[in-house]
Design a protein around this motif. Structure first.
Motif, PDB file in Angstrom:
ATOM      1  N   ARG A  28     -12.414   1.569   1.232  1.00 43.20           N
ATOM      2  CA  ARG A  28     -11.123   2.153   0.891  1.00 43.20           C
ATOM      3  C   ARG A  28     -10.642   3.107   1.978  1.00 43.20           C
ATOM      4  N   VAL A  29      -9.326   3.162   2.080  1.00 47.98           N
ATOM      5  CA  VAL A  29      -8.681   4.066   3.030  1.00 47.98           C
ATOM      6  C   VAL A  29      -7.793   4.993   2.208  1.00 47.98           C
ATOM      7  N   VAL A  30      -7.885   6.287   2.452  1.00 51.81           N
ATOM      8  CA  VAL A  30      -7.155   7.269   1.657  1.00 51.81           C
ATOM      9  C   VAL A  30      -5.986   7.823   2.469  1.00 51.81           C
ATOM     10  N   PHE A  31      -4.808   7.815   1.868  1.00 49.38           N
ATOM     11  CA  PHE A  31      -3.587   8.278   2.537  1.00 49.38           C
ATOM     12  C   PHE A  31      -3.009   9.496   1.809  1.00 49.38           C
ATOM     13  N   PRO A  32      -2.176  10.288   2.498  1.00 49.80           N
ATOM     14  CA  PRO A  32      -1.592  11.462   1.843  1.00 49.80           C
ATOM     15  C   PRO A  32      -0.481  11.092   0.862  1.00 49.80           C
ATOM     16  N   ASN A  33       0.196   9.945   1.076  1.00 53.86           N
ATOM     17  CA  ASN A  33       1.301   9.574   0.185  1.00 53.86           C
ATOM     18  C   ASN A  33       1.572   8.065   0.284  1.00 53.86           C
ATOM     19  N   ARG A  34       2.410   7.569  -0.634  1.00 57.71           N
ATOM     20  CA  ARG A  34       2.710   6.136  -0.696  1.00 57.71           C
ATOM     21  C   ARG A  34       3.365   5.619   0.583  1.00 57.71           C
ATOM     22  N   THR A  35       4.267   6.434   1.134  1.00 56.61           N
ATOM     23  CA  THR A  35       5.000   6.007   2.324  1.00 56.61           C
ATOM     24  C   THR A  35       4.039   5.675   3.454  1.00 56.61           C
ATOM     25  N   GLU A  36       3.121   6.589   3.690  1.00 58.08           N
ATOM     26  CA  GLU A  36       2.177   6.402   4.786  1.00 58.08           C
ATOM     27  C   GLU A  36       1.251   5.209   4.490  1.00 58.08           C
ATOM     28  N   ALA A  37       0.849   5.084   3.230  1.00 56.85           N
ATOM     29  CA  ALA A  37      -0.041   3.972   2.856  1.00 56.85           C
ATOM     30  C   ALA A  37       0.636   2.629   3.085  1.00 56.85           C
ATOM     31  N   SER A  38       1.874   2.501   2.589  1.00 59.07           N
ATOM     32  CA  SER A  38       2.536   1.195   2.689  1.00 59.07           C
ATOM     33  C   SER A  38       2.884   0.874   4.141  1.00 59.07           C
ATOM     34  N   ALA A  39       3.251   1.887   4.920  1.00 52.19           N
ATOM     35  CA  ALA A  39       3.580   1.634   6.326  1.00 52.19           C
ATOM     36  C   ALA A  39       2.341   1.206   7.108  1.00 52.19           C
ATOM     37  N   ALA A  40       1.220   1.843   6.864  1.00 53.02           N
ATOM     38  CA  ALA A  40      -0.011   1.503   7.596  1.00 53.02           C
ATOM     39  C   ALA A  40      -0.500   0.110   7.231  1.00 53.02           C
ATOM     40  N   ILE A  41      -0.442  -0.214   5.935  1.00 52.46           N
ATOM     41  CA  ILE A  41      -0.888  -1.537   5.496  1.00 52.46           C
ATOM     42  C   ILE A  41      -0.016  -2.629   6.131  1.00 52.46           C
ATOM     43  N   ALA A  42       1.306  -2.416   6.083  1.00 53.69           N
ATOM     44  CA  ALA A  42       2.211  -3.414   6.657  1.00 53.69           C
ATOM     45  C   ALA A  42       1.959  -3.580   8.152  1.00 53.69           C
ATOM     46  N   ASP A  43       1.710  -2.482   8.827  1.00 54.49           N
ATOM     47  CA  ASP A  43       1.473  -2.543  10.269  1.00 54.49           C
ATOM     48  C   ASP A  43       0.200  -3.337  10.564  1.00 54.49           C
ATOM     49  N   ALA A  44      -0.846  -3.105   9.776  1.00 48.98           N
ATOM     50  CA  ALA A  44      -2.103  -3.835   9.992  1.00 48.98           C
ATOM     51  C   ALA A  44      -1.872  -5.345   9.853  1.00 48.98           C
ATOM     52  N   VAL A  45      -1.136  -5.726   8.814  1.00 48.43           N
ATOM     53  CA  VAL A  45      -0.888  -7.158   8.577  1.00 48.43           C
ATOM     54  C   VAL A  45      -0.040  -7.733   9.709  1.00 48.43           C
ATOM     55  N   ARG A  46       1.017  -7.008  10.079  1.00 51.01           N
ATOM     56  CA  ARG A  46       1.907  -7.482  11.152  1.00 51.01           C
ATOM     57  C   ARG A  46       1.194  -7.567  12.492  1.00 51.01           C
ATOM     58  N   SER A  47       0.163  -6.747  12.653  1.00 49.68           N
ATOM     59  CA  SER A  47      -0.573  -6.769  13.916  1.00 49.68           C
ATOM     60  C   SER A  47      -1.595  -7.899  13.942  1.00 49.68           C
ATOM     61  N   GLY A  48      -1.721  -8.600  12.826  1.00 51.26           N
ATOM     62  CA  GLY A  48      -2.622  -9.745  12.804  1.00 51.26           C
ATOM     63  C   GLY A  48      -4.059  -9.402  12.476  1.00 51.26           C
ATOM     64  N   VAL A  49      -4.307  -8.249  11.880  1.00 53.66           N
ATOM     65  CA  VAL A  49      -5.677  -7.945  11.441  1.00 53.66           C
ATOM     66  C   VAL A  49      -6.088  -9.005  10.421  1.00 53.66           C
ATOM     67  N   ASP A  50      -7.254  -9.600  10.625  1.00 60.41           N
ATOM     68  CA  ASP A  50      -7.717 -10.683   9.755  1.00 60.41           C
ATOM     69  C   ASP A  50      -8.421 -10.069   8.546  1.00 60.41           C
ATOM     70  N   VAL A  51      -7.606  -9.650   7.576  1.00 56.72           N
ATOM     71  CA  VAL A  51      -8.137  -8.966   6.404  1.00 56.72           C
ATOM     72  C   VAL A  51      -8.126  -9.946   5.227  1.00 56.72           C
ATOM     73  N   ALA A  52      -9.160  -9.909   4.385  1.00 53.97           N
ATOM     74  CA  ALA A  52      -9.247 -10.851   3.265  1.00 53.97           C
ATOM     75  C   ALA A  52      -8.623 -10.289   1.990  1.00 53.97           C
ATOM     76  N   LYS A  53      -8.614  -8.977   1.883  1.00 53.10           N
ATOM     77  CA  LYS A  53      -7.932  -8.295   0.770  1.00 53.10           C
ATOM     78  C   LYS A  53      -7.372  -7.000   1.340  1.00 53.10           C
ATOM     79  N   ILE A  54      -6.160  -6.645   0.946  1.00 53.34           N
ATOM     80  CA  ILE A  54      -5.634  -5.325   1.302  1.00 53.34           C
ATOM     81  C   ILE A  54      -4.646  -4.917   0.222  1.00 53.34           C
ATOM     82  N   GLU A  55      -5.142  -4.073  -0.668  1.00 60.09           N
ATOM     83  CA  GLU A  55      -4.428  -3.696  -1.889  1.00 60.09           C
ATOM     84  C   GLU A  55      -3.954  -2.255  -1.806  1.00 60.09           C
ATOM     85  N   LEU A  56      -2.741  -2.046  -2.259  1.00 60.05           N
ATOM     86  CA  LEU A  56      -2.245  -0.675  -2.400  1.00 60.05           C
ATOM     87  C   LEU A  56      -2.539  -0.189  -3.826  1.00 60.05           C
TER      88      LEU A  56
END
Lengths: 457, 457
Positions: free
Chosen positions: A223-251
């Protein structure tokens, strides 16, 4: 309704029930709000394709509605027989028909639970990747009806990507064969993917060939802990857009985490998080390192990722049970909707911000969790019980979220389906001509309108 | 045919032709045998969705056939206007409408060449994985019409897996919207995948949103040399079944290799081979090592796998041009069919052995190459020119190969489509009720039967 006509079918007495209990058991599903239940006139339990065919043929001749039912875990009222008639319970058709590990394939009947498929093929080192979070309690047939997807969809795709072949029975009892056991085919119209996601309104699936994948040798997560929803959703989207080969990534947002702590003894921090999992056959650490390099650009309070073990399994259990934890949210509040909007990943942070803004603006509580890697969010608008004004406000806010998601190029439902709940959004998401075309296909394949009437249109 | 009705459409004069040359240019495609050509009465070049819509509406009112045409690379006669009427040439609608690298998406018109998509998105580090071998000369619209696939399908899937959204025009000129720019949707019937592979018989696609993938950081490949077809096909199937993560794995038999040497200066050994390619972002050698460990169980004469460079690029060029090399096979022989059967991977070696047995039994030459990793083979039955008996023999042998592939659980066409050539096999592969259902959908969506008549049914 006179059920004597069932004597003309292949059913025996033990496959038919009209007791009050049976009718009540089939009058709702998970997506039924109080007051929206509707009982069938009779429940039947087919045990073979022939049973399904003979019941449909008899019902079709008489114009009697038939609503397929299985685990009842649909979230938009799909399984509610809103016009009465027959509830067709598919759970006795739950056999594994054939396992072909060399072809990564299994043939099953539709009433089988998702987790049973996984258990059956595990001995061959295989698994069924697109199972939804409800996979332990929902059936393959239901998943096919909704074109479901799940936590691993971000890496592996949706149900329709893993269904190779379907046998199905049309409204008049005709049995058709669609798809192929070959890994690909261009032979004729793709009727299979027309049936997948058609919510029991075009045919009843009686057999499915599913594709399987090899269980990865390395499974890491955390798990990755963020200070707020905005930062969490932006980081997750960036990881996916960057092509990180993740099998699950849940907010998991702070409200959902609090519910998980209270009702599931989850011991989570009360802040937004990403739950993640990585699958590889070798060098999984390289991909995790890549993921950490993306996170470095965001405010991150804590990252814990390790080889899969009991602690991580518990994390995923918590995630799977999130929906039931939310049901206990607050005795004074009731869940209005189970949101399922999905947007292009570049718009994900904007979508989540929009929900947070509406939440603050209207002083509502809208817990959010979901398959962030797909741009999918399950938000739940909580409203005060027995307060029609508050409920109306909640409904307006819900509609505004859906409208906004569609404006962002998204869809009103990523995986739950249309059922009764989302029909109004289809002309907005496509255009009226498209919905009319769907309607003409419905009329062609089910001219008497007996299959799951009142849904999808 | 009087073409005055085109005055009622949005076309200008420069978009209409009736010259003999134009009609002849649109009377055949790659899959047209001598004597099977048929000219249209008029050729039109739409330049917008409105053009497509107004031509279809006008043709529909008058019951005039409309056959879409683009690169003419179809292999089953799809683009031949067998009932005359309008040939609708889509190649002027070849614009890139939008590139959204953050979403891994591109919006294009259907007349764009596959390779232009790849060139357009390369600057963003992206590519379009399911391109067929003909991708440099065939259009996205044609690929969608056939649900094409290609060498990378073994890792990445088929065209329909990478099409997210389609705008299309129905026979009466109505414009519909299908799919979503969201990565997944369960909103209504999946009309998109009904159109994909429908060979221009249900609608004319005017816009497509394609999904893209990140160009892998490591691309390695090469060739494996086997003593015979049996060993080659068994080893390839075993590698795929074992879960080797291969991005391309093509079978090239000794006859195809000889043609490539003669006409493409290929400098290959005259024996069966596998051409392979591996894609990874790191540690690609680990996967290649795994592949070598599978090969160790087979008779292998030579393995050359290295980082991608000019030599490997040449290998793939040779593979892409294989079909044209075969056309020059022998001046006394002509290509009868371009086989496209596909079977479950566990049956692949049996399929190839069956072809070899028939070849020996009837003293025929049947060069074979294709996407072995998908269980797909392109075999070509060579028959003596101007020898009707030999041609009849070739046709019998071809039919026997298709029947056998279907018996093995396979399909008559993995990627080329049905066109005129494979219609007879559909009732055998599915059942008659299934083909009838396809026919009813055709009647519903195109009641006057104007869209590409004479194909698929």
């Amino acid at each position: 309704m006179d059920i004597e006509f069932l004597d003309d079918t292949s059913l025996s007495e033990s496959q038919i029930a009209t007791s009050d209990q049976s009718l009540e058991d089939h009058s709702s599903d998970w997506g039924t709000m109080p007051g929206e239940e509707h009982p069938p006139d009779v429940v039947v339990w087919p045990e073979s394709t022939e049973d399904v065919s003979s019941v449909l043929a008899a019902a079709n001749d008489r114009g009697i509605p038939v609503t397929p039912y299985a685990a009842g875990t649909s979230l938009e009222g799909h399984a509610v027989p809103v016009e009465g008639g027959i509830s067709m319970n598919m759970t006795r058709m739950d056999d594994v028909l054939d396992v072909r590990p060399d072809d990564f394939q299994i043939d099953v009947q539709p009433g089988i639970l998702g987790s049973v498929v996984d258990e059956t093929v595990a001995e061959h080192g295989l698994f069924f990747p697109p199972l939804p979070s409800s996979g332990k309690i929902s059936t393959i047939g239901g998943m096919i009806a909704n074109d479901a997807s799940g936590m691993q969809t971000v890496k592996y795709g949706e149900i329709h990507d893993w269904v190779l072949r379907l046998e199905a029975v049309l409204a008049d009892g005709t049995v058709i064969e669609t798809g192929s056991r070959a890994s690909k085919t261009s032979a004729g119209y793709n009727l299979m993917d027309l049936l997948v996601g058609s919510e029991g309104t075009l045919a009843v699936v009686t057999e499915a060939t599913l594709e399987l994948a090899g269980i990865p040798e390395q499974i890491w997560g955390g798990r990755v802990v963020f200070p707020n929803r905005t930062e969490a959703s932006a980081a997750i989207a960036d990881a996916v857009r960057s092509g990180v080969d993740v099998a699950k990534i849940e907010l998991i947002d702070e409200l959902s985490a609090a519910m998980a702590n209270r009702y599931l003894d989850a011991d989570l921090p009360d802040v937004p998080m990403a739950f993640v999992e990585f699958h590889a056959n070798h060098h999984v650490e390289s991909e995790i390192e890549f993921f950490r390099s993306i996170l470095a650009g965001y405010e991150v309070e804590d990252v814990q990722i390790a080889e899969s073990g009991p602690e991580m399994e518990r994390l995923w259990e918590v995630r799977e049970e999130m929906a039931s934890a939310l049901k206990q949210y607050d005795p004074d509040l009731t869940m209005l909707t189970s949101g399922d909007v999905t947007v292009p990943i570049s718009k994900y942070a904007e979508l989540i911000d929009h929900i947070s803004t509406l939440e603050a603006e209207h002083d509502l509580e809208i817990p959010c969790f979901g398959h962030a890697g797909d741009g999918n969010i399950h938000y739940t608008v909580m409203v005060r019980r027995d307060d029609p004004d508050h409920r109306a406000l909640g409904e307006r806010v819900d509609a505004e979220i859906v409208h906004h998601a569609i404006e962002l190029g998204g869809t009103c439902t990523g995986e739950h389906g249309v059922g009764r709940g989302k029909t109004a959004y289809l002309p907005e998401e496509f255009n009226q001509a498209t919905v009319d075309t769907m309607g003409r296909i419905k009329e062609t394949m089910d001219p008497n309108g007996i299959l799951n009437p009142g849904k999808l249109f």
